[in-house]
Motif scaffolding. Structure first.
Motif, PDB file in Angstrom:
ATOM      1  N   LYS A  23     -10.538   7.834  -9.305  1.00  0.00           N
ATOM      2  CA  LYS A  23     -11.802   7.802 -10.012  1.00  0.00           C
ATOM      3  C   LYS A  23     -12.331   6.371  -9.920  1.00  0.00           C
ATOM      4  O   LYS A  23     -11.559   5.441  -9.702  1.00  0.00           O
ATOM      5  N   PRO A  24     -13.629   6.181 -10.093  1.00  0.00           N
ATOM      6  CA  PRO A  24     -14.225   4.885  -9.762  1.00  0.00           C
ATOM      7  C   PRO A  24     -13.586   3.669 -10.432  1.00  0.00           C
ATOM      8  O   PRO A  24     -13.466   2.618  -9.828  1.00  0.00           O
ATOM      9  N   TYR A  25     -13.171   3.790 -11.727  1.00  0.00           N
ATOM     10  CA  TYR A  25     -12.607   2.624 -12.434  1.00  0.00           C
ATOM     11  C   TYR A  25     -11.342   3.025 -13.174  1.00  0.00           C
ATOM     12  O   TYR A  25     -11.122   4.197 -13.450  1.00  0.00           O
ATOM     13  N   ALA A  72     -10.863   4.939  -0.715  1.00  0.00           N
ATOM     14  CA  ALA A  72      -9.726   5.853  -0.586  1.00  0.00           C
ATOM     15  C   ALA A  72      -8.615   5.523  -1.574  1.00  0.00           C
ATOM     16  O   ALA A  72      -7.712   6.327  -1.787  1.00  0.00           O
ATOM     17  N   LEU A  73      -8.696   4.339  -2.187  1.00  0.00           N
ATOM     18  CA  LEU A  73      -7.648   3.919  -3.122  1.00  0.00           C
ATOM     19  C   LEU A  73      -7.920   4.380  -4.548  1.00  0.00           C
ATOM     20  O   LEU A  73      -7.056   4.247  -5.413  1.00  0.00           O
ATOM     21  N   PHE A  86      -2.139   0.197  -9.818  1.00  0.00           N
ATOM     22  CA  PHE A  86      -2.224  -0.990  -8.961  1.00  0.00           C
ATOM     23  C   PHE A  86      -2.713  -0.653  -7.558  1.00  0.00           C
ATOM     24  O   PHE A  86      -3.179  -1.536  -6.839  1.00  0.00           O
ATOM     25  N   LEU A  87      -2.634   0.595  -7.185  1.00  0.00           N
ATOM     26  CA  LEU A  87      -3.160   1.004  -5.885  1.00  0.00           C
ATOM     27  C   LEU A  87      -4.631   0.614  -5.753  1.00  0.00           C
ATOM     28  O   LEU A  87      -5.100   0.258  -4.664  1.00  0.00           O
ATOM     29  N   LYS A  88      -5.339   0.639  -6.862  1.00  0.00           N
ATOM     30  CA  LYS A  88      -6.760   0.281  -6.857  1.00  0.00           C
ATOM     31  C   LYS A  88      -6.987  -1.219  -6.623  1.00  0.00           C
ATOM     32  O   LYS A  88      -8.111  -1.648  -6.379  1.00  0.00           O
ATOM     33  N   LYS A  89      -5.927  -1.995  -6.712  1.00  0.00           N
ATOM     34  CA  LYS A  89      -6.049  -3.449  -6.590  1.00  0.00           C
ATOM     35  C   LYS A  89      -5.590  -3.988  -5.242  1.00  0.00           C
ATOM     36  O   LYS A  89      -5.748  -5.175  -4.963  1.00  0.00           O
ATOM     37  N   LEU A 118       0.831  -1.202   0.000  1.00  0.00           N
ATOM     38  CA  LEU A 118       0.000   0.000   0.000  1.00  0.00           C
ATOM     39  C   LEU A 118       0.871   1.260   0.000  1.00  0.00           C
ATOM     40  O   LEU A 118       0.686   2.162  -0.831  1.00  0.00           O
ATOM     41  N   ASP A 119       1.826   1.310   0.917  1.00  0.00           N
ATOM     42  CA  ASP A 119       2.697   2.487   1.030  1.00  0.00           C
ATOM     43  C   ASP A 119       3.576   2.643  -0.204  1.00  0.00           C
ATOM     44  O   ASP A 119       3.828   3.761  -0.658  1.00  0.00           O
TER      45      ASP A 119
END
Length: 473
Positions: free
Chosen positions: A471-473, A467-468, A451-454, A440-441
């Protein structure tokens, strides 16, 4: 006469002393030798009885061999782009070998390693496979091309260059980049091999299958899907155990073939008396599955694909016959290491670490808790799946972008073959959360927004998954 003789002797002595010390202070020549698709354990000096690499073995015995060297991305173009810029592939805009996704940002080209060394007075030459992104070296990267991509004649052209540089007062940085054992890709597709075919042998002459040959119950679904989707890249779905053993035999023979070519260059370095002031480095851009987890090729974040050989030798500077377990990222650490030896200031924005102290001072290590490896499956038939691996001193955390079993945790000390996924182990829950936090960090600090979204948040995190997302997608 005695007085004049003494004065003359003193002048000659001082001149010789200054000359010797000036020579000692000269910048070293640097030779980087690379292979392609060469997994870490595929060296006889590493204890592999199925392959014979006498030339790489003697290079290892003449210096230091590293057992924990990882690439930034187990694929040619992203990995090579890292090595010569010192940055992670996603920061360079290089996420695969595919057109449109494989070109280093123009702004990052100014940081190319050879350009920095040129400014420091080095002659920079490149022979063989470039693939960052063009197959052979082109103008604009700081190197003069001495040979295009291709293993045939590469050693000889490299030796011609060394001969021409023997009497030069300028130091040189020479990269010799072999294509093999990459030809295992053609062999797997039953195609002719570019540098000569390898004949099959009776089954009893082939290596046994690895202990982690089978894909276990927790093998990531995403890897199975990508494997099934791209039959040309992974043409092994119908392989029998006998086929896999022939595969392993051929892979090792291709390594032996390139070891022979490397031996020619090492012999020339000695014969030309270049050994005294030359740092020799050897590594590869990624490994190969080599039947582990029934995997051929690279891209997957398994150890066989992401861990590579790394050897450093410098007569009189690096002690001989050493084995080191420091955690290395060759894509990040080679750049600052070469810069320090060349007397070049390392750009502040680079996160890699110079290995000069590790090379030269006994028991030195790097102040590093983990390194990260990234990946993406790209191409006409691929699903575009991505993944990240956080490799620590003992544990390795792997997360793919989607699918069942997309999260993995391995204790590499007790399970180096990655056969026991610990994500459901209650006794490892704190370690799992720690590595989730690491990833995460890291995504935040390196601008890895996609990849933060994953990522999977630690179990005790106060963050919401929302929070990750920018935008939504």
């Amino acid at each position: 006469m005695i007085t004049k003789f003494k004065i003359l002797f003193f002048v000659m002595f001082v001149g010789a002393f200054i000359g010797v010390n000036a020579q000692k202070k000269e910048k070293p020549n640097i030779i980087l030798i690379m292979t392609d698709q060469h997994q870490a354990e595929a060296l006889s000096v590493a204890g592999n009885a199925d392959v014979k690499t006498p030339n790489l073995d003697r290079l290892a015995r003449s210096g230091m061999r590293f057992e924990k060297t990882y690439v930034t991305f187990p694929l040619c173009t992203p990995s090579r782009s890292s090595i010569f810029t010192g940055k992670m592939p996603h920061n360079l805009g290089v996420n695969s070998n595919e057109v449109g996704d494989n070109i280093i940002k123009l702004s990052e080209k100014e940081l190319m390693l050879a350009k920095a060394l040129q400014l420091a007075g080095y002659d920079c030459a490149y022979g063989g496979k470039w693939h960052a992104h063009e197959s052979s070296m082109v103008a604009g990267n700081g190197f003069d091309m001495i040979a295009p991509m291709g293993d045939i004649g590469l050693a000889e052209k490299s030796i011609d260059y060394l001969k021409a540089k023997k009497e030069s007062k300028k130091p040189f940085f020479l990269t010799v980049s072999f294509d093999n054992p990459h030809n295992i890709c053609e062999w797997a597709r039953n195609e002719p091999l570019p540098y000569g075919n390898i004949l099959s042998v009776p089954l009893h002459e082939t290596p046994q299958l690895p202990k982690n040959y089978q894909q276990g119950n927790s093998f990531p679904e995403v890897l199975k899907m990508e494997q099934d989707a791209n039959k040309k890249v992974y043409p092994t779905a119908n392989y029998t155990e006998e086929d896999w053993r022939q595969y392993r035999y051929t892979y090792y023979k291709l390594i032996e073939k390139v070891d022979l070519e490397i031996g020619k260059i090492l012999d020339a370095i000695y014969k030309l008396n270049l050994r005294e002031n030359t740092l020799i480095l050897f590594t590869s851009d990624h490994g190969d599955g080599n039947a582990s987890h029934r995997w051929n090729q690279k891209t997957a974040l398994i150890e066989e694909s992401v861990k590579v050989p790394f050897i450093a030798s410098y007569k009189g500077k690096i002690k001989t016959n050493q084995v080191n377990t420091t955690l290395i990222s060759n894509g990040l650490d080679l750049y600052p290491t070469i810069c320090e030896y060349a007397g070049v200031e390392v750009p502040r924005q680079l996160s890699g670490k110079s290995l000069k102290t590790v090379f030269e001072i006994s028991n030195s290590t790097l102040d590093r808790d983990f390194i990260v490896v990234e990946t993406k499956f790209e191409g006409k038939n691929a699903f575009g799946s991505s993944g990240r691996a956080v490799v620590g001193k003992r544990f390795k955390y792997v997360l793919y972008s989607w699918g069942k079993n997309r999260e993995q945790l391995f204790d590499l000390e007790n399970d180096p073959l990655e056969m026991n996924n610990l994500t459901d182990s209650k006794s490892h829950s704190k370690i799992l959360d720690q590595y989730r936090e690491y990833l995460l960090d890291w995504c935040k600090s390196t601008g890895d927004a996609s990849f933060l979204k994953k990522v999977i948040l630690p179990s005790n995190s106060k963050l919401s998954s929302s929070a990750l997302f920018d935008k939504p997608y």
